[in-house]
Design a protein around this motif. Structure first.
Motif, mmCIF file in Angstrom:
data_model
loop_
_atom_site.group_PDB
_atom_site.id
_atom_site.type_symbol
_atom_site.label_atom_id
_atom_site.label_comp_id
_atom_site.label_asym_id
_atom_site.label_seq_id
_atom_site.Cartn_x
_atom_site.Cartn_y
_atom_site.Cartn_z
ATOM 1 N N ALA A 33 78.507 65.996 37.464
ATOM 2 C CA ALA A 33 78.290 65.091 36.338
ATOM 3 C C ALA A 33 77.496 63.893 36.837
ATOM 4 O O ALA A 33 76.419 64.081 37.389
ATOM 5 N N ASN A 34 78.035 62.667 36.714
ATOM 6 C CA ASN A 34 77.231 61.524 37.133
ATOM 7 C C ASN A 34 77.442 61.150 38.588
ATOM 8 O O ASN A 34 76.932 60.139 39.040
ATOM 9 N N GLY B 113 74.569 64.040 18.210
ATOM 10 C CA GLY B 113 75.987 64.338 18.360
ATOM 11 C C GLY B 113 76.535 63.971 19.717
ATOM 12 O O GLY B 113 77.728 64.112 19.970
ATOM 13 N N GLN B 114 75.680 63.540 20.632
ATOM 14 C CA GLN B 114 76.167 63.175 21.957
ATOM 15 C C GLN B 114 76.001 61.666 22.123
ATOM 16 O O GLN B 114 75.357 61.005 21.306
ATOM 17 N N GLU C 276 75.740 60.289 25.540
ATOM 18 C CA GLU C 276 75.249 59.951 26.861
ATOM 19 C C GLU C 276 73.750 60.225 26.963
ATOM 20 O O GLU C 276 73.260 61.235 26.459
ATOM 21 N N ASP D 98 70.711 61.688 28.692
ATOM 22 C CA ASP D 98 70.520 62.758 29.666
ATOM 23 C C ASP D 98 69.554 62.323 30.758
ATOM 24 O O ASP D 98 68.545 61.676 30.486
ATOM 25 N N LEU D 99 69.889 62.730 31.966
ATOM 26 C CA LEU D 99 68.993 62.494 33.079
ATOM 27 C C LEU D 99 67.704 63.274 32.801
ATOM 28 O O LEU D 99 67.729 64.486 32.618
#
Lengths: 473, 1067
Positions: free
Chosen positions: B702-703, B593-594, B596, B598-599
């Motif tokens: 965030a980023n 559902g995402q 991006e 993740d780090l």
């Protein structure tokens, strides 16, 4: 022979020890590699820029604008069922000053304010930063600080119009960073609500002048950092809460009339804003990514998504505000699972925390106009409400009286802005108590428990705050 | 011819002895009474003279003795024996060991001393008392063994740590754990190997990486006289661990095999299925009306045609089997000795899925190539795998999900999907369901209002389908060299390493709610490396001058450096549930559902150093009067530049009264020594490596990279210091049948390293600054009595009793902010009160008229919670204000820390049988039973069986209020759940049989012993929870919580009761 051996070995050993101890000793006092000194953090314009972003990092505080503050306001409203995880917050009367959510919110807010104050102090004495950047940073700091105060004063103090001239107690105004944290001078008394609003207003007016309309970064900073639009949005909200409808209208207009390309619009689908965080519908949000909230229990998506923790369910009352057959805010933003309703606004740990969206500005203007008009329902206001409704395919409303119009606007705010941290505030600022809902009994307007106590941690350390505790706690 | 020669030789000898004033040569062999092995080094002296010889490697001696004389055979840790020579020329002697004798050697730091020579307070326990117990780490076996040493357990999961408090809790914000020194090398002071959830998930005690079988003895330095030589690390006491060494001559292989069965001492008593339905339907009907349909109903998920009934307690608490096998080899010559060991243990715990497997090896070698050189190497390696389970800090943990789960739903579902592996879990995948425990036909909401607190996970599925493993490795090693250039003088250099590596591996299955479901399968791994090296160089001098003046001197330096690095990696969005590890290409890094990635990495790296110089000078006159001074200067890199150095002096003195003429030869008092010490020690345990500095840290918005302030430092930060005084005596009575050691101590702690709370409004990171502020006191007495109660013929009964009483008082906190309390949960540090005193509402019971709960307000008036109006009223129903924090009352003198504790150990021997009964006890403390408050709730879940006593009709007198769905006001923190924590526990009951040597020698053995043991046999307590020996916050991330909230039982796992069969055989 033996004696020689002793001597020899003693000499050899001593030499080895002397040489190697000096070498080893150096290793004992190593400079940190996992953190830098405050001087280093402001040693170049590049680093100062990162320190400025550090204020936003603090704004992500898990107990405050990391999302929890929105929840604290909403679980005390009527749009969600009282979640047991957040007990006793939704139950009003059983909240005490040693309650941890309350303390966490207060601490989180002042921690963020502290970071802004520290930044303002540090950046002022750093060199090489261009004036335009200094202005922008000042605007950002003042915006973030005001945003925190706005939530603080509305959570911990009765609404602005509770007394004439808002002379009742607000929250302590801390506007500079203390270099001696234990000094009694830090025991700052609560200012009046009027004084807190004045401070926010002055800061925001300054920020409006100093902040850019955009950062030239539409996919991140233009929403994730404070812009002139963000400062104006908070001003519009602040004037609305004060009941200064003319100024609320003015500032809503400033946003509505922002020239392209910095103008704001509504997305055709209300869901879009909650999936693509940087559309022109979002004026300001606290940005998040997975790394900000690793392994978290606190993100909005954790609490609202039934696939995750899912401990906050949408109330039947909220759902009944909408025509479920057509309204996109039901069709696209509400899901039914396990016999309960859930919001789809937040789904995971990457969700940004929405602070200002364009529809709110339209509704602020509508409410301002409705209140400014004499008796009849203001047609422009009706148009604004219906523009928000139309976006979600809801049938237009046609209130006839001023009172009906205001009711319609407040209803529309609930539908549109649900779960975005306005739930309880919208009752209190309009002079209404919290109606009975679910298992919660009605809480009268002005009663003790509709506002939160000053944390006991604080009143234990500050005699003046102890005297200024909210009644009933 | 030979015979003739021998006879003439004898004749010759006879003549010679006659000629030389009736002197004769006496020869013989000295052996140990227990093992029959020869003892080298025994002093054989002619009584009343200075003439003496030592026994050789084979225990043989030869001495020239006058005919009427008496020989005295003495050796450290053996009972001295006197034998009249009479007419004999061959005298063989077997010496009995005397572990509590005054000649016992105690470790004192950079050296050792005989008990007789020690002026300070040191407790000693021999290794056999520890390694005979079925525990994962030696610290658990110390409970009740030593006066002044309180051991409390964190619970019964495998490898759970203990909290060891020596003479009380000695800090508020710093660690109160003692310093552990193994073979002279200080160990890493990090106790927990786990990092996830701040170490509160799968906890594993670092001390479990030491093989208990390798321990020869443990000595605990309790006062300043013994501790000051460890300066800044000695405030909490110093625990010296000495590992085994080989002995000259005696080459031996020993096998030690233990087989154990563990089960919980007690399981919680929860509602059965029928009562569960009664209670939960009553909750709902009381609130929503009698007409409300039942929410708790039968269902049949397991498909056996009968309503599901599940006893979750029987499923999550199991009997576990444990096998623990050690082999050791030892031996040596004049020039070198060695000890080597290997251990393999495979332990299953009492909790479903919990396991621990350990492999350990050790080699200790000593060489004496010349008279002036002595060197050695000690090297131990441990490899452990802990299959952990989550408990009280996780909703899916066994003691949360397991206790809350409905007894009317099945644990297993025959229709489960392959991925669900037979467990009853709702939904089958990310799109279709939740991944929680399926709840059958039960209704969990009314009118949209959820009736449950948190949704319930299937605890069994979580324990099996998820993974929480730790795989630590540990190398503990040191090498040393002693040079003795002059008589009495030794130069020592010693270098030691403590290297800990751990791979912590967590996997969350996508078919289960929580992380796995959210992230489409999630693997999270931590790689941890803790390296500590320590280098010591010191000289010791010990000589008696002019017969009466004994001078001892020790001086040296020590450098220690500690570095910790951890690296985190994670993977999510797996291609297929087949993958459960970080495998290239098998995952996207994107949660369902995402959009991006993740780090997925993280980590930290920090180090600190300690630079030290120390000296100790002692003087003894005529073996009667002794005085000793010790001094240490320590510099810790974490402290502010202004106060980096701490200086820790101490002085101690002793008087052996029994050496005075008026007591010499006394029939009652054989030995009496009065001693005392006074000095200063420090504490920096638990202080961050850079605690004194003001810091900015990298932080992400965030980023976007950013810096934000992370710590406000304090350049004046320095040692927490403790002024310790101790007076005591050691006494032996009635031919040494009774020995007594008693101490009074008073420890004043100043400059507490306090994370001093700062007003939230100041807005600094963590709202606290580590500051030296405030003071506290621990005061108490301790007494140890060892007695031979009975000894006749083949039967003997010996016992050892110890008792400690300790009282704490907080004297001063943060005066500048009004000395406000420091709070952790419902416990406080409050000036004038004992540390960790409870502060909460006073419970006033249940109103018999209406079943509503009641409390006392501050003014003594009873306030009642009206369930219907959801408001507080007075007892007559009239309106009143709500209870506020001002109504929370100090529970004067009541804390979670025991004020008295000890042990009573009894050994009975009859012929070859020995029976040991060890009792431990502690009390004077109060436990806050969160388990009970959580299990008497009005949310829809299973309850404690006590809820059956709930109020149902007017006039009914009970302690459980009327049921009222979702209303848990009655369960708010109050004295309702505060209970006395006193207990006495039959810790060990063991019966052993040692086979006759003659018999086993036929089998090629030199010794053989078999034994059976029950550990934690039974407990006498009034505490209503499952185990009074718990401390749920012993792993809390903040030391303040650990030190203050010592008595919380938050769904703690009880101790296991262990049945052990053991076999010990030597060749």
């Amino acid at each position: 022979m033996k004696l020689n051996l002793y001597k020899r070995s003693a000499v050899v050993l001593t030499t080895i020890l002397l040489v190697s101890t000096t070498a080893c000793r150096k290793q004992l006092y190593q400079e940190p590699v996992d953190a830098i000194s405050p001087a280093t953090a402001f040693s170049s314009p590049d680093r100062a820029e990162k320190a400025a972003l550090g204020m936003y990092d603090q704004l992500q505080n898990i107990n405050f604008f990391g999302g929890r503050v929105l929840i604290y306001v909403d679980v005390r409203g009527t749009d969600v069922n009282p979640p047991s995880y957040f007990n006793p917050l939704p139950q009003f009367v059983t909240v005490s000053s040693s309650e941890s959510f309350t303390a966490g919110a207060w601490q989180g807010a002042y921690r963020t304010i502290g970071e802004c104050n520290l930044f303002l102090k540090s950046v002022a004495s750093s060199t090489g930063i261009p004036q335009s950047k200094l202005d922008q940073y000042t605007g950002e700091a003042k915006f973030i600080r005001s945003l925190c105060y706005f939530y603080l004063v509305n959570m911990f103090a009765q609404p602005y119009n509770f007394t004439a001239g808002a002379t009742h107690l607000g929250v302590p105004l801390v506007l500079s960073y203390s270099s001696s944290p234990f000094d009694p001078s830090n025991q700052i008394p609560r200012s009046s609500v009027a004084a807190v609003y004045n401070q926010m207003e002055n800061d925001l007016l300054d920020a409006e002048n100093k902040l850019p309309l955009n950062y030239g970064d539409p996919t991140f900073y233009d929403v994730a950092r404070a812009t002139r639009g963000a400062a104006r949005a908070l001003l519009a909200r602040l004037y609305l809460y004060k009941g200064d409808y003319a100024k609320a209208n003015t500032y809503a207009d400033k946003i509505i009339n922002t020239a392209a390309p910095d103008n704001y619009t509504m997305n055709p689908d209300p869901l879009t804003t909650f999936r693509t965080f940087t559309t022109r519908e979002s004026i300001f949000s606290v940005a998040m990514n997975g790394a900000d909230n690793p392994n978290t229990n606190n993100a909005l998506g954790q609490h609202y998504n039934p696939d995750k923790r899912g401990d906050i369910q949408v109330s039947n009352e909220y759902v009944s505000l909408m025509d479920q057959a057509v309204d996109l805010r039901f069709k696209n933003l509400i899901r039914t699972q396990g016999g309960s309703y859930w919001t789809s606004k937040y789904i995971g740990t990457n969700d940004w925390v929405p602070v200002f969206r364009y529809p709110e500005i339209l509704l602020i203007k509508a409410e301002a106009l409705a209140n400014l008009s004499a008796a009849i329902a203001d047609p422009i206001a009706i148009g604004l409400v219906n523009s928000v409704r139309a976006r979600s395919h809801a049938a237009p409303v046609a209130p006839l009286t001023k009172a009906d119009l205001i009711t319609a606007i407040l209803n529309e705010r609930r539908i549109e802005l649900g779960f975005e941290g306005q739930g309880e505030f919208d009752y209190l600022r309009t002079g209404r108590g919290i109606p009975a809902h679910s298992i919660i009994t009605a809480q009268a307007y002005g009663s003790n428990y509709v506002i939160l106590p000053i944390p006991k941690y604080e009143t234990d350390k500050s005699p003046i705050l102890k005297q200024q505790q909210n009644p009933g706690y | 011819m030979k015979k003739l020669l021998l006879v003439s030789l004898c004749f010759l000898v006879l003549c010679v002895t006659q000629v030389f004033a009736q002197n004769r040569t006496v020869t013989g062999t000295v052996r140990g009474q227990e093992d029959g092995q020869p003892i080298p080094g025994v002093t054989v002296k002619i009584k009343g003279s200075d003439v003496g010889v030592p026994t050789d490697v084979n225990g043989k001696y030869s001495i020239n003795a006058p005919a009427g004389s008496t020989l005295v055979f003495s050796f450290i840790s053996y009972v001295s024996q006197e034998v009249a020579v009479g007419g004999r020329s061959v005298i063989n002697v077997s010496l009995a060991t005397n572990k509590t004798s005054l000649n016992e050697v105690l470790v004192v730091g950079y050296g050792s001393k005989a008990v007789r020579d020690v002026n300070s307070s040191i407790s000693h326990v021999s290794g056999d008392k520890i390694n005979s117990q079925p525990v994962e780490s030696f610290d658990k076996a110390l409970v009740g063994k030593m006066a002044g040493v309180q051991v409390s357990s964190g619970g019964g999961t495998l490898g759970e740590a203990t909290n060891i408090r020596i003479r009380g809790v000695s800090s508020i914000s710093s660690s109160s754990e003692p310093l552990y020194v193994i073979d002279g090398i200080p160990m890493n002071n990090a106790r927990n190997l786990s990092l996830f959830n701040s170490g509160q998930g799968t906890r594993l005690n670092g001390l479990a990486l030491i093989n208990p079988d390798d321990i020869e003895s443990i000595d605990v330095a309790k006062d300043a006289g013994a501790g000051a030589i460890y300066g800044s690390r000695a405030s909490n006491g110093v625990v010296f661990i000495t590992t085994k060494k080989g002995a000259k001559g005696a080459a031996r292989v020993t096998f030690d095999v233990k087989q154990s069965w563990v089960s919980p001492v007690k399981r919680p008593d929860l509602l059965n299925g029928d009562d569960f339905m009664t209670i939960n339907n009553e909750k709902v009907k009381n609130r929503f009306g009698a007409a409300t349909p039942d929410v708790a109903v039968n269902s049949d998920i397991d498909g056996d045609g009968k309503p599901d009934r599940t006893d979750w307690m029987k499923l999550i608490y199991k009997t576990g089997f444990q096998t623990d096998n050690s082999v050791s080899v030892q031996g040596g010559t004049d020039k070198a000795t060695f000890y080597g060991s290997a251990r393999y243990a495979d332990q299953k715990g009492i909790l479903y899925g919990n396991g621990l497997r350990t492999v350990q090896v050790r080699m200790n070698a000593d060489v004496n190539p010349t008279k002036f050189l002595h060197g050695g190497l000690q090297l131990a390696y441990t490899n452990t795998k802990d299959v952990g389970v989550l408990t009280n800090n996780y909703l899916a943990g066994l003691t949360i999900a397991g206790y809350n789960a409905f007894p009317t739903v099945a644990a297993y579902n025959p229709n489960a999907t392959t991925l669900q592996q037979g467990f009853n879990i709702t939904g089958t995948g990310a799109k279709e369901g939740f991944g929680y425990l399926g709840l059958g036909n039960n209704t969990i909401s009314i009118g949209g209002t959820s009736l449950i607190g948190n949704r319930i996970n299937n605890p069994l599925a979580n324990a099996i389908l998820n993974r929480n493993n730790l795989s630590p490795e540990n190398i503990l090693s040191n090498a040393f060299l002693d040079i003795k250039p002059l008589r009495g003088l030794t130069l020592t250099t010693k270098f030691g390493v403590d290297l800990q590596r751990d791979f912590e591996d967590q996997y969350s299955s996508p078919v289960l709610s929580g992380l796995g479901f959210s992230y489409g399968g999630l693997v999270q791994d931590y790689y941890l490396t803790r390296t500590q090296w320590d280098w010591q160089n010191y000289l010791t001098f010990d000589r008696t001058l002019a017969e009466k003046h004994r001078v001892t001197f020790t001086a040296g330096m020590e450098y220690q450096r500690n570095q910790t690095q951890n690296t985190y990696a994670s993977a999510e969005g797996f291609a297929d549930p087949f993958y459960t590890n970080i495998i290239d290409g098998a995952y996207s890094g994107i949660a369902p559902g995402q959009t991006e990635i993740d780090l997925a990495s993280g980590g930290d790296l920090y180090s600190n150093g300690l630079e030290s110089y120390f000296a100790r000078l002692g003087y003894t006159f005529a073996d009667k009067y002794s005085i000793e001074g010790a001094y240490r200067a320590d510099s810790f890199s974490g402290f502010g530049a202004n106060y980096r150095w701490g200086k820790f002096p101490s002085v101690s003195a002793g008087w052996i009264v029994s050496e005075e003429e008026f007591l010499k030869g006394n029939k009652v008092i054989n030995y009496l020594k009065i001693r005392g010490s006074y000095g200063k020690t420090g504490n920096n345990a638990g202080i961050g490596s850079y605690a004194a500095r003001t810091l900015y840290s990298g932080s992400l918005y965030a980023n976007a990279n950013s810096f934000s302030s992370s710590q406000v430092g304090n350049a004046d930060l320095r040692w927490e210091s403790q002024l310790k005084s101790d007076v005591g005596f050691n006494m032996s009575l009635l031919n040494n049948r009774i020995t007594v050691a008693a101490d009074y101590f008073n420890n004043n702690i100043n400059g507490l390293l306090l994370n001093a709370p700062v007003l939230y409004t100041v807005g600094i990171p963590n709202s606290s600054i580590t500051t030296n502020i405030g003071s506290m006191r621990n005061r108490g007495i301790e007494i140890t009595v060892n007695t031979v109660n009975f000894r006749r013929g083949d039967f003997s009964w010996t016992s050892s009793l110890n008792y400690t009483h300790v009282k704490n008082k907080v004297l001063d906190l943060v005066a500048v902010t009004g000395n406000g309390d420091i709070t952790s949960n419902a416990t406080v540090a409050s000036v004038g009160r004992p540390l960790g005193e409870y502060k909460m509402y006073n419970w006033a019971g249940v109103d018999p008229a209406n079943g509503y709960p009641m409390w006392y307000a501050a003014n003594g008036v009873i306030k009642e919670w009206n369930q219907v109006t959801q408001k507080y009223t007075l007892k007559d129903g009239s309106a009143t204000t709500a209870l506020t924090s001002t109504d929370q009352a100090y529970q004067e003198g009541k804390t979670g820390t025991p004020t008295w504790y000890g042990g009573f150990d009894n050994t009975f021997t009859y012929k070859n049988f020995d029976l040991n009964v060890g009792i431990t006890y502690s009390g004077g403390n109060y436990l806050y039973n969160i388990t009970e408050s959580g299990m008497l709730t009005n949310t829809f879940q299973n309850n404690d069986a006590r809820i059956m006593r709930r109020w149902t009709a007017p006039g009914q007198v009970t302690d459980i209020p009327r049921l009222y769905s979702l209303d848990n006001t009655a369960n708010q923190t109050s004295t309702r759940f505060l209970e006395k924590g006193d207990y006495a526990r039959f810790k060990v009951i063991s019966l052993g049989y040692t086979f006759d040597k003659n018999m086993v020698s036929h089998w090629g053995l030199s010794s053989l012993r078999v034994s059976a043991q029950v550990y934690n046999a039974f407990t006498i307590t009034k505490y209503s929870g499952i185990d009074p020996e718990v401390s749920s916050y012993s792993y809390a991330p903040a030391s303040t919580t650990v030190n203050l909230s010592t008595g919380y039982d938050n769904r703690a796992v009880p101790q296991p009761r262990t049945f052990t069969l053991a076999l010990n055989a030597s060749f």
